[in-house]
Motif scaffolding. Structure first.
Motif, PDB file in Angstrom:
ATOM      1  N   ALA A 133       0.842  -1.190   0.000  1.00 33.06           N
ATOM      2  CA  ALA A 133       0.000   0.000   0.000  1.00 33.06           C
ATOM      3  C   ALA A 133       0.880   1.244   0.000  1.00 33.06           C
ATOM      4  N   THR A 134       0.345   2.322  -0.530  1.00 33.98           N
ATOM      5  CA  THR A 134       1.103   3.574  -0.594  1.00 33.98           C
ATOM      6  C   THR A 134       1.585   3.988   0.791  1.00 33.98           C
ATOM      7  N   GLY A 135       0.721   3.822   1.804  1.00 30.71           N
ATOM      8  CA  GLY A 135       1.079   4.216   3.158  1.00 30.71           C
ATOM      9  C   GLY A 135       2.138   3.347   3.802  1.00 30.71           C
ATOM     10  N   LYS A 136       2.444   2.206   3.182  1.00 29.47           N
ATOM     11  CA  LYS A 136       3.522   1.337   3.683  1.00 29.47           C
ATOM     12  C   LYS A 136       4.851   1.629   2.982  1.00 29.47           C
ATOM     13  N   ARG A 137       4.818   2.410   1.934  1.00 32.52           N
ATOM     14  CA  ARG A 137       5.985   2.907   1.200  1.00 32.52           C
ATOM     15  C   ARG A 137       6.931   1.818   0.656  1.00 32.52           C
ATOM     16  N   PRO A 138       6.417   0.812  -0.016  1.00 33.81           N
ATOM     17  CA  PRO A 138       7.334  -0.156  -0.649  1.00 33.81           C
ATOM     18  C   PRO A 138       8.171   0.480  -1.757  1.00 33.81           C
ATOM     19  N   LEU A 139       7.645   1.557  -2.357  1.00 38.91           N
ATOM     20  CA  LEU A 139       8.390   2.238  -3.413  1.00 38.91           C
ATOM     21  C   LEU A 139       9.709   2.791  -2.874  1.00 38.91           C
ATOM     22  N   LEU A 140       9.742   3.163  -1.604  1.00 40.17           N
ATOM     23  CA  LEU A 140      10.978   3.658  -0.989  1.00 40.17           C
ATOM     24  C   LEU A 140      12.055   2.577  -1.014  1.00 40.17           C
ATOM     25  N   ALA A 141      11.654   1.338  -0.792  1.00 38.73           N
ATOM     26  CA  ALA A 141      12.618   0.237  -0.823  1.00 38.73           C
ATOM     27  C   ALA A 141      13.176   0.041  -2.230  1.00 38.73           C
ATOM     28  N   VAL A 142      12.311   0.143  -3.240  1.00 39.53           N
ATOM     29  CA  VAL A 142      12.769  -0.022  -4.624  1.00 39.53           C
ATOM     30  C   VAL A 142      13.700   1.127  -5.018  1.00 39.53           C
ATOM     31  N   GLU A 143      13.307   2.351  -4.678  1.00 37.41           N
ATOM     32  CA  GLU A 143      14.167   3.492  -4.998  1.00 37.41           C
ATOM     33  C   GLU A 143      15.520   3.374  -4.295  1.00 37.41           C
ATOM     34  N   ALA A 144      15.523   2.827  -3.096  1.00 40.35           N
ATOM     35  CA  ALA A 144      16.782   2.639  -2.369  1.00 40.35           C
ATOM     36  C   ALA A 144      17.701   1.666  -3.107  1.00 40.35           C
ATOM     37  N   MET A 145      17.125   0.645  -3.712  1.00 38.50           N
ATOM     38  CA  MET A 145      17.945  -0.356  -4.407  1.00 38.50           C
ATOM     39  C   MET A 145      18.738   0.255  -5.563  1.00 38.50           C
ATOM     40  N   ALA A 146      18.226   1.326  -6.135  1.00 34.68           N
ATOM     41  CA  ALA A 146      18.948   1.993  -7.219  1.00 34.68           C
ATOM     42  C   ALA A 146      20.170   2.737  -6.705  1.00 34.68           C
ATOM     43  N   ARG A 147      20.339   2.819  -5.397  1.00 37.34           N
ATOM     44  CA  ARG A 147      21.425   3.594  -4.801  1.00 37.34           C
ATOM     45  C   ARG A 147      22.360   2.746  -3.940  1.00 37.34           C
ATOM     46  N   THR A 148      22.155   1.440  -3.894  1.00 36.10           N
ATOM     47  CA  THR A 148      23.030   0.574  -3.105  1.00 36.10           C
ATOM     48  C   THR A 148      24.361   0.360  -3.810  1.00 36.10           C
ATOM     49  N   ARG A 149      25.375   0.049  -3.011  1.00 37.01           N
ATOM     50  CA  ARG A 149      26.692  -0.243  -3.580  1.00 37.01           C
ATOM     51  C   ARG A 149      27.021  -1.731  -3.483  1.00 37.01           C
TER      52      ARG A 149
END
Length: 345
Positions: free
Chosen positions: A180-196
């Motif tokens: 759900a939008t309020g659980k912010r799974p998109l934040l996890a996906v966006e974070a993956m684009a920035r992992t090393r």
């Protein structure tokens, strides 16, 4: 005792609250009571529909019921002489979410009028209830702040306690629960684009809407993450969920000001997995202590990416946080015996 567990529900959508209601009915029946569940359909997009649902709840005529256990708005409006409230959710759109991106149009006079009607109805009904419990301190404090009603915290046990086991940590962080939008799974996906690191992500759960699912798929494609992000966008049966938990490196859970520590958090910690969460996730922060039972960072993709990398790059520390997480959740003594004793007292 004949007990009616009353809650709300959106057809074909199931999350932690629905699992809890089902488990409560099951546990009551297992102890010799006669228990059934009443789910009041609720959609919140139209204020007129919300008002209709309130009217329905206030006119339900219950006969041959000894006790009503109400879990969510508007179930506690049912006019029964023996209502015990175990509050999981009020209609937060007119309380703490009012005037936020997750609330209704505050300039709409229909919503303004409904807001006052809900506050009045809630306060009246909750003060009339024989006992009022909440699922955590966040819900309790919100109830006190907005309605002036005192409540006792009664933590919910896991729906199928005793069946969660840990396992060797794999190479993925698990983002579990209702998508759900309020659980912010998109934040996890966006974070993956920035992992090393080479850490992977698995997002698993039933989407609240096709728009939410499409946004996740688009983000994976936009960042070229098809080989590092797996989307299981459907309802997960218990066995599959347990398997994912057992093999995870850690669990990511980013709800907005969660009412409690949440089933996802408790399940992860019971499986000896550290939890990555963010500073505005509410009741989860009562269990997830930064550097001890998990990692707490700001709700920004760069910060979350750093947390994912820390789990992957220092596995001994991650495993140590997982062991500490198991000890922390064990201290809560989440027990159905205790819960049912309190609810039926």
């Amino acid at each position: 005792m004949r007990v009616l567990v009353a809650t709300n529900g959106v057809p074909f959508i199931r999350g932690g609250a629905e699992l809890l209601a089902d488990a409560l009915v099951r546990e009551l029946n297992a102890r010799g009571h006669q228990a059934e569940q009443l789910r009041i359909p609720l959609r919140w997009e139209d204020p007129a529909e919300v008002a209709d649902v309130m009217l329905y709840a206030r006119t339900v005529d219950l006969r041959d019921v000894d006790r009503v256990i109400a879990l969510k708005f508007p179930a506690y409006l049912i006019p029964h002489p023996a209502v015990t409230v175990w509050l999981l959710h009020q209609f937060r759109q007119v309380y703490d979410l009012w005037g936020t991106p997750w609330g209704p149009d505050v300039a709409d006079p229909r919503w303004q009028g409904l807001r006052h009607a809900i506050e009045h109805a809630d306060t009246t009904a909750l003060r009339r209830a024989r006992r009022v419990f909440t699922n955590d301190t966040v819900t309790r404090d919100r109830l006190s702040r907005f309605n002036g009603v005192d409540a006792t915290v009664l933590h919910p046990p896991l729906p199928d306690e005793g069946q969660i086991v840990g396992g060797p940590a794999g190479d993925y962080v698990l983002c579990l629960g209702r998508v759900a939008t309020g659980k912010r799974p998109l934040l996890a996906v966006e974070a993956m684009a920035r992992t090393r690191s080479d850490v992977r992500l698995v997002v698993a759960g039933q989407p609240e809407s096709e728009e939410t699912a499409d946004a996740l798929r688009a983000a994976v494609e936009r960042h070229g993450l098809e080989d590092r992000v797996e989307l299981r966008l459907r309802f997960l049966e218990t066995a599959e969920k347990r398997e994912l938990l057992a093999g995870a490196l850690g669990v990511a859970y980013f709800p907005i000001d969660e009412d409690s520590f949440g089933y996802v958090t408790a399940e992860a910690m019971t499986a000896s997995k550290p939890v990555v969460t963010v500073t505005d996730s509410g009741g989860i922060l009562n269990l997830v202590r930064d550097g001890e039972t998990g990692l707490v960072v700001d709700p920004a993709p760069e910060q979350v990416a750093g947390a994912f990398d820390r789990l992957a790059e220092d596995r001994p520390r991650s495993e140590g946080m997982g062991r500490a997480a198991l000890g922390a959740v064990a201290e809560l003594n989440l027990s159905w015996e205790h819960v049912i004793k309190e609810l039926l007292r």
